[in-house]
Design a protein around this motif. Structure first.
Motif, PDB file in Angstrom:
ATOM      1  N   THR A  54       0.805  -1.216   0.000  1.00  0.00           N
ATOM      2  CA  THR A  54       0.000   0.000   0.000  1.00  0.00           C
ATOM      3  C   THR A  54       0.840   1.269   0.000  1.00  0.00           C
ATOM      4  OG1 THR A  54      -0.202  -0.100   2.401  1.00  0.00           O
ATOM      5  CG2 THR A  54      -2.003  -1.065   1.097  1.00  0.00           C
ATOM      6  N   ASN A  55       2.145   1.159   0.356  1.00  0.00           N
ATOM      7  CA  ASN A  55       2.973   2.366   0.389  1.00  0.00           C
ATOM      8  C   ASN A  55       4.232   2.280  -0.481  1.00  0.00           C
ATOM      9  OD1 ASN A  55       4.861   0.886   1.858  1.00  0.00           O
ATOM     10  ND2 ASN A  55       4.180   1.692   3.823  1.00  0.00           N
ATOM     11  N   GLY A  56       4.532   1.130  -1.033  1.00  0.00           N
ATOM     12  CA  GLY A  56       5.668   0.991  -1.938  1.00  0.00           C
ATOM     13  C   GLY A  56       7.025   0.842  -1.286  1.00  0.00           C
ATOM     14  N   THR A  57       7.074   0.901   0.041  1.00  0.00           N
ATOM     15  CA  THR A  57       8.367   0.742   0.720  1.00  0.00           C
ATOM     16  C   THR A  57       8.364  -0.402   1.716  1.00  0.00           C
ATOM     17  OG1 THR A  57       7.730   2.436   2.339  1.00  0.00           O
ATOM     18  CG2 THR A  57       9.039   3.177   0.468  1.00  0.00           C
ATOM     19  N   THR A  58       7.233  -0.612   2.397  1.00  0.00           N
ATOM     20  CA  THR A  58       7.141  -1.694   3.378  1.00  0.00           C
ATOM     21  C   THR A  58       5.853  -2.465   3.131  1.00  0.00           C
ATOM     22  OG1 THR A  58       5.963  -0.304   4.970  1.00  0.00           O
ATOM     23  CG2 THR A  58       8.369  -0.378   5.156  1.00  0.00           C
ATOM     24  N   GLY A  59       5.708  -3.555   3.852  1.00  0.00           N
ATOM     25  CA  GLY A  59       4.472  -4.315   3.782  1.00  0.00           C
ATOM     26  C   GLY A  59       4.259  -5.056   2.471  1.00  0.00           C
ATOM     27  N   TRP A  60       5.332  -5.381   1.766  1.00  0.00           N
ATOM     28  CA  TRP A  60       5.198  -6.132   0.515  1.00  0.00           C
ATOM     29  C   TRP A  60       4.659  -7.524   0.824  1.00  0.00           C
ATOM     30  CZ3 TRP A  60       5.315  -3.998  -4.099  1.00  0.00           C
ATOM     31  CH2 TRP A  60       5.978  -2.789  -4.273  1.00  0.00           C
ATOM     32  N   ALA A  61       3.634  -7.937   0.102  1.00  0.00           N
ATOM     33  CA  ALA A  61       3.034  -9.255   0.293  1.00  0.00           C
ATOM     34  C   ALA A  61       2.805  -9.893  -1.064  1.00  0.00           C
ATOM     35  CB  ALA A  61       1.704  -9.125   1.040  1.00  0.00           C
ATOM     36  N   ASP A  62       3.042 -11.198  -1.135  1.00  0.00           N
ATOM     37  CA  ASP A  62       2.764 -11.933  -2.373  1.00  0.00           C
ATOM     38  C   ASP A  62       1.282 -11.876  -2.688  1.00  0.00           C
ATOM     39  OD1 ASP A  62       5.393 -12.730  -2.741  1.00  0.00           O
ATOM     40  OD2 ASP A  62       5.116 -14.635  -1.709  1.00  0.00           O
ATOM     41  N   ILE A  63       0.959 -11.841  -3.955  1.00  0.00           N
ATOM     42  CA  ILE A  63      -0.423 -12.027  -4.376  1.00  0.00           C
ATOM     43  C   ILE A  63      -0.609 -13.538  -4.453  1.00  0.00           C
ATOM     44  CG2 ILE A  63      -2.092 -11.691  -6.222  1.00  0.00           C
ATOM     45  CD1 ILE A  63      -0.755  -9.009  -6.785  1.00  0.00           C
ATOM     46  N   PRO A  64      -1.471 -14.101  -3.584  1.00  0.00           N
ATOM     47  CA  PRO A  64      -1.585 -15.556  -3.493  1.00  0.00           C
ATOM     48  C   PRO A  64      -2.010 -16.216  -4.805  1.00  0.00           C
ATOM     49  CG  PRO A  64      -2.703 -14.503  -1.644  1.00  0.00           C
ATOM     50  CD  PRO A  64      -2.347 -13.421  -2.624  1.00  0.00           C
ATOM     51  N   GLU A  65      -1.408 -17.343  -5.095  1.00  0.00           N
ATOM     52  CA  GLU A  65      -1.788 -18.197  -6.221  1.00  0.00           C
ATOM     53  C   GLU A  65      -1.680 -17.533  -7.586  1.00  0.00           C
ATOM     54  OE1 GLU A  65      -2.476 -21.463  -5.778  1.00  0.00           O
ATOM     55  OE2 GLU A  65      -2.366 -21.314  -3.602  1.00  0.00           O
ATOM     56  N   ALA A  66      -0.775 -16.536  -7.728  1.00  0.00           N
ATOM     57  CA  ALA A  66      -0.573 -15.918  -9.045  1.00  0.00           C
ATOM     58  C   ALA A  66      -0.108 -16.995 -10.022  1.00  0.00           C
ATOM     59  CB  ALA A  66       0.445 -14.796  -8.952  1.00  0.00           C
ATOM     60  N   LYS A  67      -0.668 -16.987 -11.217  1.00  0.00           N
ATOM     61  CA  LYS A  67      -0.364 -18.023 -12.214  1.00  0.00           C
ATOM     62  C   LYS A  67       0.564 -17.546 -13.320  1.00  0.00           C
ATOM     63  CE  LYS A  67      -4.397 -20.881 -11.525  1.00  0.00           C
ATOM     64  NZ  LYS A  67      -3.734 -22.104 -11.178  1.00  0.00           N
ATOM     65  N   GLY A  68       1.028 -16.332 -13.222  1.00  0.00           N
ATOM     66  CA  GLY A  68       1.928 -15.798 -14.235  1.00  0.00           C
ATOM     67  C   GLY A  68       2.318 -14.388 -13.865  1.00  0.00           C
ATOM     68  N   VAL A  69       3.089 -13.784 -14.714  1.00  0.00           N
ATOM     69  CA  VAL A  69       3.473 -12.395 -14.498  1.00  0.00           C
ATOM     70  C   VAL A  69       2.629 -11.519 -15.419  1.00  0.00           C
ATOM     71  CG1 VAL A  69       5.811 -12.956 -13.786  1.00  0.00           C
ATOM     72  CG2 VAL A  69       5.355 -12.496 -16.180  1.00  0.00           C
ATOM     73  N   ALA A  70       2.360 -10.323 -14.971  1.00  0.00           N
ATOM     74  CA  ALA A  70       1.648  -9.341 -15.779  1.00  0.00           C
ATOM     75  C   ALA A  70       2.416  -8.032 -15.652  1.00  0.00           C
ATOM     76  CB  ALA A  70       0.207  -9.183 -15.292  1.00  0.00           C
ATOM     77  N   VAL A  71       2.989  -7.592 -16.745  1.00  0.00           N
ATOM     78  CA  VAL A  71       3.773  -6.366 -16.756  1.00  0.00           C
ATOM     79  C   VAL A  71       3.149  -5.428 -17.786  1.00  0.00           C
ATOM     80  CG1 VAL A  71       6.048  -5.374 -17.230  1.00  0.00           C
ATOM     81  CG2 VAL A  71       5.877  -7.577 -16.058  1.00  0.00           C
ATOM     82  N   PRO A  72       2.881  -4.183 -17.393  1.00  0.00           N
ATOM     83  CA  PRO A  72       2.261  -3.243 -18.339  1.00  0.00           C
ATOM     84  C   PRO A  72       3.161  -2.941 -19.534  1.00  0.00           C
ATOM     85  CG  PRO A  72       2.210  -2.391 -16.088  1.00  0.00           C
ATOM     86  CD  PRO A  72       3.083  -3.597 -16.078  1.00  0.00           C
ATOM     87  N   SER A  73       2.537  -2.692 -20.663  1.00  0.00           N
ATOM     88  CA  SER A  73       3.260  -2.190 -21.833  1.00  0.00           C
ATOM     89  C   SER A  73       2.743  -0.786 -22.103  1.00  0.00           C
ATOM     90  CB  SER A  73       3.075  -3.100 -23.042  1.00  0.00           C
ATOM     91  OG  SER A  73       1.711  -3.167 -23.398  1.00  0.00           O
TER      92      SER A  73
END
Length: 147
Positions: A16-35
């Motif tokens: 939520t703040n980009g510096t702390t509190g990083w959490a995995d998104i559970p059960e992600a099945k791939g990567v999604a990167v914006p173009s």
């Protein structure tokens, strides 16, 4: 030897703040990167050289991406809370290191998520897609070279 990699082993995280509190998104099945797309507004005028249209660089837009996940109550709860947040959520996609790297490349961006359940049919695992409307810049940090 090729330095290509597969997506297995990558990590998709949110904060939520980009510096702390990083959490995995559970059960992600791939990567999604914006173009990113680039606008080119036309600025042709009566004195444009030799009758050619002229353009300038305009605004960029990273659009929307969709992250496919397996459904879990914890994952859905996380995404519903992120959807209700007033500000954009920070995302980080870390690829596994390529054979010539000691750490993987990192893509970072912010966006507004909307979760949706996906019914894959009787006898199939229940899925969840997270559509993320990107806001602002998308950054890429190259992974460190292997020693």
């Amino acid at each position: 030897m090729s330095n290509q990699i597969i997506s297995y082993g990558a990590g998709v995280e949110r904060s939520t703040n980009g510096t702390t509190g990083w959490a995995d998104i559970p059960e992600a099945k791939g990567v999604a990167v914006p173009s990113t797309t680039q606008e080119y507004p036309e600025v042709t005028s009566l004195d444009s050289p030799n009758g050619f249209r002229e353009y300038i660089k305009g605004l960029k837009d990273a659009g929307e991406i969709e992250l496919e996940c397996g459904y879990t109550a914890a994952g859905y709860e996380q995404q519903v809370a992120d959807n209700a947040a007033a500000g954009a959520i920070y995302y980080r996609v870390t690829l596994k290191p390529a054979p010539n790297q000691s750490s993987g490349d990192i893509f970072a961006f912010r966006g507004f998520p909307t979760p949706a359940l996906v019914d894959n049919g009787i006898g199939e695992p229940l899925g969840m897609n997270v559509r993320i409307r990107i806001t602002g810049d998308v950054t890429w940090t190259k992974g460190a070279a292997a020693a």
